[in-house]
Design a protein around this motif. Structure first.
Motif, PDB file in Angstrom:
ATOM      1  N   ALA A   1     -18.440 -18.351  11.930  1.00 57.23           N
ATOM      2  CA  ALA A   1     -17.354 -19.026  11.205  1.00 57.23           C
ATOM      3  C   ALA A   1     -15.986 -18.577  11.720  1.00 57.23           C
ATOM      4  O   ALA A   1     -15.791 -17.432  12.128  1.00 57.23           O
ATOM      5  CB  ALA A   1     -17.478 -18.734   9.713  1.00 57.23           C
TER       6      ALA A   1
ATOM      7  N   GLU B   1     -10.451 -20.176   7.786  1.00 58.14           N
ATOM      8  CA  GLU B   1     -10.589 -19.736   6.402  1.00 58.14           C
ATOM      9  C   GLU B   1     -12.011 -19.297   6.090  1.00 58.14           C
ATOM     10  O   GLU B   1     -12.222 -18.312   5.380  1.00 58.14           O
ATOM     11  CB  GLU B   1     -10.172 -20.867   5.456  1.00 58.14           C
ATOM     12  CG  GLU B   1      -8.687 -21.199   5.498  1.00 58.14           C
ATOM     13  CD  GLU B   1      -8.326 -22.281   4.494  1.00 58.14           C
ATOM     14  OE1 GLU B   1      -9.226 -22.693   3.727  1.00 58.14           O
ATOM     15  OE2 GLU B   1      -7.160 -22.712   4.483  1.00 58.14           O
ATOM     16  N   LEU B   2     -13.003 -20.043   6.609  1.00 56.03           N
ATOM     17  CA  LEU B   2     -14.391 -19.683   6.334  1.00 56.03           C
ATOM     18  C   LEU B   2     -14.752 -18.355   7.017  1.00 56.03           C
ATOM     19  O   LEU B   2     -15.492 -17.548   6.458  1.00 56.03           O
ATOM     20  CB  LEU B   2     -15.329 -20.792   6.814  1.00 56.03           C
ATOM     21  CG  LEU B   2     -15.221 -22.123   6.065  1.00 56.03           C
ATOM     22  CD1 LEU B   2     -16.171 -23.161   6.658  1.00 56.03           C
ATOM     23  CD2 LEU B   2     -15.523 -21.928   4.577  1.00 56.03           C
TER      24      LEU B   2
ATOM     25  N   LEU C   1     -13.752 -15.277   4.962  1.00 56.31           N
ATOM     26  CA  LEU C   1     -14.438 -14.975   3.704  1.00 56.31           C
ATOM     27  C   LEU C   1     -15.130 -13.615   3.794  1.00 56.31           C
ATOM     28  O   LEU C   1     -15.727 -13.280   4.810  1.00 56.31           O
ATOM     29  CB  LEU C   1     -15.488 -16.051   3.395  1.00 56.31           C
ATOM     30  CG  LEU C   1     -14.966 -17.434   3.026  1.00 56.31           C
ATOM     31  CD1 LEU C   1     -16.127 -18.421   2.931  1.00 56.31           C
ATOM     32  CD2 LEU C   1     -14.214 -17.380   1.699  1.00 56.31           C
TER      33      LEU C   1
ATOM     34  N   HIS D   1     -21.850 -18.961   0.539  1.00 52.33           N
ATOM     35  CA  HIS D   1     -20.703 -19.698   0.036  1.00 52.33           C
ATOM     36  C   HIS D   1     -20.996 -21.170   0.293  1.00 52.33           C
ATOM     37  O   HIS D   1     -21.244 -21.569   1.437  1.00 52.33           O
ATOM     38  CB  HIS D   1     -19.407 -19.286   0.734  1.00 52.33           C
ATOM     39  CG  HIS D   1     -18.265 -20.204   0.458  1.00 52.33           C
ATOM     40  ND1 HIS D   1     -17.568 -20.199  -0.733  1.00 52.33           N
ATOM     41  CD2 HIS D   1     -17.719 -21.200   1.216  1.00 52.33           C
ATOM     42  CE1 HIS D   1     -16.628 -21.125  -0.696  1.00 52.33           C
ATOM     43  NE2 HIS D   1     -16.693 -21.751   0.477  1.00 52.33           N
TER      44      HIS D   1
ATOM     45  N   ASP E   1     -19.919 -25.263  -0.198  1.00 54.26           N
ATOM     46  CA  ASP E   1     -19.044 -26.355  -0.614  1.00 54.26           C
ATOM     47  C   ASP E   1     -19.619 -27.656  -0.067  1.00 54.26           C
ATOM     48  O   ASP E   1     -20.711 -27.667   0.507  1.00 54.26           O
ATOM     49  CB  ASP E   1     -17.579 -26.129  -0.180  1.00 54.26           C
ATOM     50  CG  ASP E   1     -17.398 -26.092   1.325  1.00 54.26           C
ATOM     51  OD1 ASP E   1     -18.143 -26.799   2.043  1.00 54.26           O
ATOM     52  OD2 ASP E   1     -16.492 -25.374   1.800  1.00 54.26           O
TER      53      ASP E   1
ATOM     54  N   VAL F   1     -22.016 -21.345   4.183  1.00 57.07           N
ATOM     55  CA  VAL F   1     -21.653 -20.152   4.940  1.00 57.07           C
ATOM     56  C   VAL F   1     -22.455 -18.976   4.394  1.00 57.07           C
ATOM     57  O   VAL F   1     -22.666 -18.852   3.187  1.00 57.07           O
ATOM     58  CB  VAL F   1     -20.137 -19.867   4.827  1.00 57.07           C
ATOM     59  CG1 VAL F   1     -19.737 -18.699   5.717  1.00 57.07           C
ATOM     60  CG2 VAL F   1     -19.346 -21.110   5.191  1.00 57.07           C
TER      61      VAL F   1
ATOM     62  N   LEU G   1     -21.946 -20.192   9.843  1.00 59.39           N
ATOM     63  CA  LEU G   1     -22.181 -21.508   9.243  1.00 59.39           C
ATOM     64  C   LEU G   1     -23.591 -21.951   9.593  1.00 59.39           C
ATOM     65  O   LEU G   1     -23.976 -21.958  10.770  1.00 59.39           O
ATOM     66  CB  LEU G   1     -21.190 -22.540   9.774  1.00 59.39           C
ATOM     67  CG  LEU G   1     -19.797 -22.579   9.157  1.00 59.39           C
ATOM     68  CD1 LEU G   1     -18.951 -21.432   9.715  1.00 59.39           C
ATOM     69  CD2 LEU G   1     -19.115 -23.907   9.458  1.00 59.39           C
TER      70      LEU G   1
ATOM     71  N   ASP H   1     -22.375 -20.854  -5.236  1.00 59.89           N
ATOM     72  CA  ASP H   1     -21.823 -19.634  -4.661  1.00 59.89           C
ATOM     73  C   ASP H   1     -22.472 -18.405  -5.271  1.00 59.89           C
ATOM     74  O   ASP H   1     -22.755 -18.371  -6.495  1.00 59.89           O
ATOM     75  CB  ASP H   1     -20.315 -19.589  -4.931  1.00 59.89           C
ATOM     76  CG  ASP H   1     -19.524 -20.323  -3.872  1.00 59.89           C
ATOM     77  OD1 ASP H   1     -20.153 -20.916  -2.971  1.00 59.89           O
ATOM     78  OD2 ASP H   1     -18.287 -20.323  -3.953  1.00 59.89           O
TER      79      ASP H   1
END
Length: 309
Positions: A247, A250-251, A254, A262, A264, A269, A278, A303
């Motif tokens: 990743a 922003e990812l 984390l 994680h 979305d 992730v 990822l 999450d």
């Protein structure tokens, strides 16, 4: 007489048939059970040989007296070998005039053994290749006729890299046999240093350790694709894993504990021992492969859920 069994040996058999060499027979492993029905099926090499009208030999072991008698009757000048899958005994090695010439998918003496391509990726090698050498009783220790090199790409899986090596190696094998036939090629002993071992990677070895650094996780999954197939567990069930990406942005920033997800709408992730990764395609038990976000939506993952070790 050509000896080989799995799909990566097919380009070599085709190249030999299309060359000036005369393939008098094919040696392959016995039919094995495959597929959901577990019905017996011929090996890929055996099937192609039958299509080409070449006699096929399938001894349980190449030390069987009946096979040795057939080999003596055939009296081949040389026996090229590509991933046959069984050790050739001394008595058989001595029958062909020019011996058995093996095509191995590494730059010997690196990665001697059953899984050279997988170990090259797992080790993070940037370059590998294929080598032709004179088969002897030691494991991939015989003197070398020639080699070709191949760059390992950043996103290569073992299957993709092996496919390229199978094609380039087939040309090398034909050239090596031509050089032997013309008396222009003599094998050279392998270097005394630099030998590494590449044993078969078992299913248990393909279980992802999420506490490992992201690059190690990435390499393991690519090295085990397509076989034996990388995997993890989630909610007590096994999940097959396709190649992942480390990743970024922003990812990548984390801070996820190892194995924690994680989720979305666009990505799933997973935390590792370093940067998160990822997920790409995944294969839940009893279901076809699908994208990680589709799987997460169907499984209603949230999450904080995590993978097993």
């Amino acid at each position: 007489m050509f000896a080989g069994t799995p799909g990566p040996a097919l380009p070599s058999l085709r190249a030999l048939v299309e060359s000036e060499h005369d393939v008098v027979a094919v040696l392959t492993r016995p039919d094995a059970r495959a597929g959901r029905g577990r019905t017996r099926a011929a090996s890929p090499v055996g099937s192609l040989a039958l299509e080409l009208g070449i006699p096929v030999l399938k001894p349980v072991h190449p030390s069987e007296p009946a096979f040795l008698e057939t080999l003596r009757d055939l009296a081949p000048d040389v026996c090229p070998v590509v991933a046959y899958g069984a050790l050739i005994p001394r008595v058989a090695l001595d029958i062909p005039l020019h011996g058995w010439v093996n095509l191995h998918f590494s730059l010997l003496p690196a990665w001697r053994g059953a899984a050279p391509v997988q170990h090259a990726i797992l080790n993070g090698d940037e370059v590998t290749g294929a080598t032709t050498f004179l088969l002897e009783e030691g494991l991939d220790t015989g003197p070398v006729f020639g080699h070709v090199t191949e760059e390992i790409r950043r996103d290569d899986t073992a299957g993709q890299l092996l496919a390229r090596l199978a094609d380039s190696g087939a040309h090398l094998l034909v050239q090596s046999l031509a050089g032997i036939e013309q008396g222009m090629m003599q094998p050279v002993a392998q270097p005394a240093s630099g030998a590494t071992s590449a044993p078969k990677i078992a299913t248990n070895d393909a279980c992802v350790d999420w506490a490992a650094p992201a690059l190690r996780v990435d390499r393991l999954i690519r090295a085990c694709t397509p076989t034996p197939g990388a995997w993890t567990t989630v909610r007590g069930e096994r999940l097959k894993l396709g190649p992942v990406r480390v990743a970024t942005g922003e990812l990548g920033a984390l801070r996820l504990p190892s194995g924690v997800l994680h989720v979305d709408r666009r990505a799933v992730v997973v935390g590792t021992g370093s940067t998160p990764v990822l997920l790409g395609e995944v294969g839940p038990q009893g279901k076809p492969a699908m994208s990680a976000p589709d799987w997460a939506r169907g499984a209603r993952l949230s999450d904080g859920e995590g993978f097993g070790s």
